[in-house]
Design a protein around this motif. Structure first.
Motif, short mmCIF file in Angstrom:
data_model
loop_
_atom_site.label_atom_id
_atom_site.label_comp_id
_atom_site.label_asym_id
_atom_site.label_seq_id
_atom_site.Cartn_x
_atom_site.Cartn_y
_atom_site.Cartn_z
N ALA A 5 12.26 -42.57 -3.75
CA ALA A 5 11.36 -41.52 -3.28
C ALA A 5 10.51 -41.00 -4.42
N GLY A 6 11.12 -40.81 -5.60
CA GLY A 6 10.35 -40.34 -6.75
C GLY A 6 9.27 -41.32 -7.14
N ARG A 7 9.60 -42.61 -7.13
CA ARG A 7 8.60 -43.63 -7.44
C ARG A 7 7.52 -43.67 -6.36
N ALA A 8 7.92 -43.47 -5.10
CA ALA A 8 6.95 -43.45 -4.01
C ALA A 8 5.96 -42.31 -4.19
N ILE A 9 6.44 -41.16 -4.67
CA ILE A 9 5.54 -40.03 -4.94
C ILE A 9 4.48 -40.44 -5.94
N ASP A 10 4.89 -41.08 -7.04
CA ASP A 10 3.95 -41.50 -8.08
C ASP A 10 2.90 -42.46 -7.52
N VAL A 11 3.36 -43.42 -6.73
CA VAL A 11 2.45 -44.42 -6.18
C VAL A 11 1.47 -43.79 -5.20
N GLN A 12 1.98 -42.91 -4.34
CA GLN A 12 1.11 -42.30 -3.34
C GLN A 12 0.13 -41.31 -3.97
N ILE A 13 0.55 -40.62 -5.02
CA ILE A 13 -0.38 -39.76 -5.76
C ILE A 13 -1.50 -40.62 -6.35
N SER A 14 -1.15 -41.78 -6.90
CA SER A 14 -2.15 -42.68 -7.47
C SER A 14 -3.14 -43.14 -6.41
N ARG A 15 -2.64 -43.49 -5.23
CA ARG A 15 -3.52 -43.91 -4.13
C ARG A 15 -4.41 -42.76 -3.69
N LEU A 16 -3.82 -41.57 -3.58
CA LEU A 16 -4.57 -40.39 -3.14
C LEU A 16 -5.70 -40.08 -4.13
N ARG A 17 -5.39 -40.17 -5.41
CA ARG A 17 -6.40 -39.95 -6.45
C ARG A 17 -7.59 -40.90 -6.26
N ARG A 18 -7.28 -42.18 -6.08
CA ARG A 18 -8.34 -43.18 -5.96
C ARG A 18 -9.24 -42.88 -4.76
N LYS A 19 -8.63 -42.47 -3.66
CA LYS A 19 -9.41 -42.21 -2.44
C LYS A 19 -10.31 -40.98 -2.61
N LEU A 20 -9.82 -39.94 -3.30
CA LEU A 20 -10.63 -38.74 -3.52
C LEU A 20 -11.69 -38.98 -4.59
N HIS A 21 -11.31 -39.67 -5.65
CA HIS A 21 -12.23 -39.87 -6.77
C HIS A 21 -13.34 -40.87 -6.45
N ALA A 22 -13.24 -41.53 -5.31
CA ALA A 22 -14.33 -42.41 -4.89
C ALA A 22 -15.57 -41.59 -4.53
N TYR A 23 -15.40 -40.27 -4.34
CA TYR A 23 -16.50 -39.42 -3.90
C TYR A 23 -16.89 -38.35 -4.91
N VAL A 24 -16.06 -38.06 -5.88
CA VAL A 24 -16.38 -37.07 -6.91
C VAL A 24 -15.88 -37.57 -8.26
N ASP A 25 -16.47 -37.07 -9.32
CA ASP A 25 -16.08 -37.48 -10.67
C ASP A 25 -14.99 -36.60 -11.27
N GLU A 26 -14.83 -35.39 -10.72
CA GLU A 26 -13.87 -34.45 -11.29
C GLU A 26 -12.43 -34.98 -11.16
N GLU A 27 -11.61 -34.62 -12.14
CA GLU A 27 -10.18 -34.94 -12.07
C GLU A 27 -9.52 -33.88 -11.19
N ILE A 28 -9.19 -34.26 -9.96
CA ILE A 28 -8.69 -33.30 -8.99
C ILE A 28 -7.18 -33.12 -9.11
N ILE A 29 -6.45 -34.22 -9.22
CA ILE A 29 -4.99 -34.16 -9.32
C ILE A 29 -4.61 -34.56 -10.74
N ARG A 30 -4.15 -33.60 -11.51
CA ARG A 30 -3.80 -33.85 -12.90
C ARG A 30 -2.31 -34.16 -13.04
#
Length: 243
Positions: free
Chosen positions: A202-227
């Motif tokens: 589950a902990g590893r899944a959190i890391d992977v899904q955060i990474s996916r979420l970042r990519r999807k959001l950052h496709a539209y803005v340049d700001e670092e949203i999830i640090r």
């Protein structure tokens, strides 16, 4: 007087595995615990079921004849369709991570105990329900950096109006971050608040899904949203308005 109880809808689960005996065992056990079960031995049979039934979750084997589970996962994960629990006898971490990267909501190595499978299925269904209902939390929606998030519709709109497709797990994580912006949340916090289950997977899944979420959001803005806060967890680093 007998109190009124909310009747929960029957959840439809599709088991896709070319091992007929294992498929029947999984289907039988889940059916005993209140799920409506459907079976398929390959991608073509799966598509036939999906065309006829409203499926809530697919238990998907990695190794299938013809189109394999990873290809199916990649194809279905971005469609806004059923949640996906991937299963495989290949227990290497790279296979787990790849399945999660391609959009699976969870990954379970084979063989596994029926009780663990049931717990994972229930956890995914719960996350889907909470994401669709927008629970917990009173907010009807959120806005940040031009994005609009509707928990009730489980929908994210980009600043340019494009609808961003998220898996149930990704949306649950986004909502947990939006509920507590500019605050450091540990993996344990996110596991608890998003209903991701327990343990190292589950902990590893959190890391992977955060990474996916970042990519999807950052496709539209340049700001670092999830640090990433090293040694501490993650922080949603944007001003959030509730609407």
């Amino acid at each position: 007087m007998v109190p009124n109880h909310v009747v929960q809808p029957v959840r439809h689960v599709l088991v896709v595995d070319d091992d007929a005996n294992l498929r029947e065992q999984i289907a039988g056990y889940l059916q005993e615990h209140g799920f409506a079960l459907h079976e398929a031995g390959d991608a073509a049979s799966m598509e036939a079921v999906l065309a006829q039934e409203s499926i809530d979750l697919i238990v998907l084997d990695l190794m299938l004849p013809g189109e394999d589970g990873l290809s199916i996962c990649r194809r279905l994960a971005g469609s806004g369709g059923p949640a996906i629990l991937m299963m495989s006898a290949m227990a290497a971490e790279v296979d787990r991570v790849l399945g999660l990267e391609l959009g699976a909501d969870d990954y379970l190595p084979k063989p596994c105990s029926p009780r663990e499978l049931l717990a994972r299925v229930r956890a995914i269904i719960r996350r889907v329900d909470e994401a669709r209902a927008g629970a917990p939390g009173p907010a009807k929606g959120y806005q940040f950096l031009g994005f609009t998030v509707s928990p009730q519709r489980r929908q994210v709109r980009a600043p340019n109006g494009t609808t961003i497709l998220l898996t149930a797990g990704e949306f649950s994580l986004l909502k947990a971050l939006l509920d507590q912006p500019e605050r450091i949340l540990s993996r344990e916090d996110l596991i608890e608040q998003s209903g991701a289950g327990e343990g190292d997977v589950a902990g590893r899944a959190i890391d992977v899904q955060i990474s996916r979420l970042r990519r999807k959001l950052h496709a539209y803005v340049d700001e670092e949203i999830i640090r990433t806060i090293r040694g501490a967890g993650y922080m949603f680093d944007a001003r959030v308005s509730r609407i």
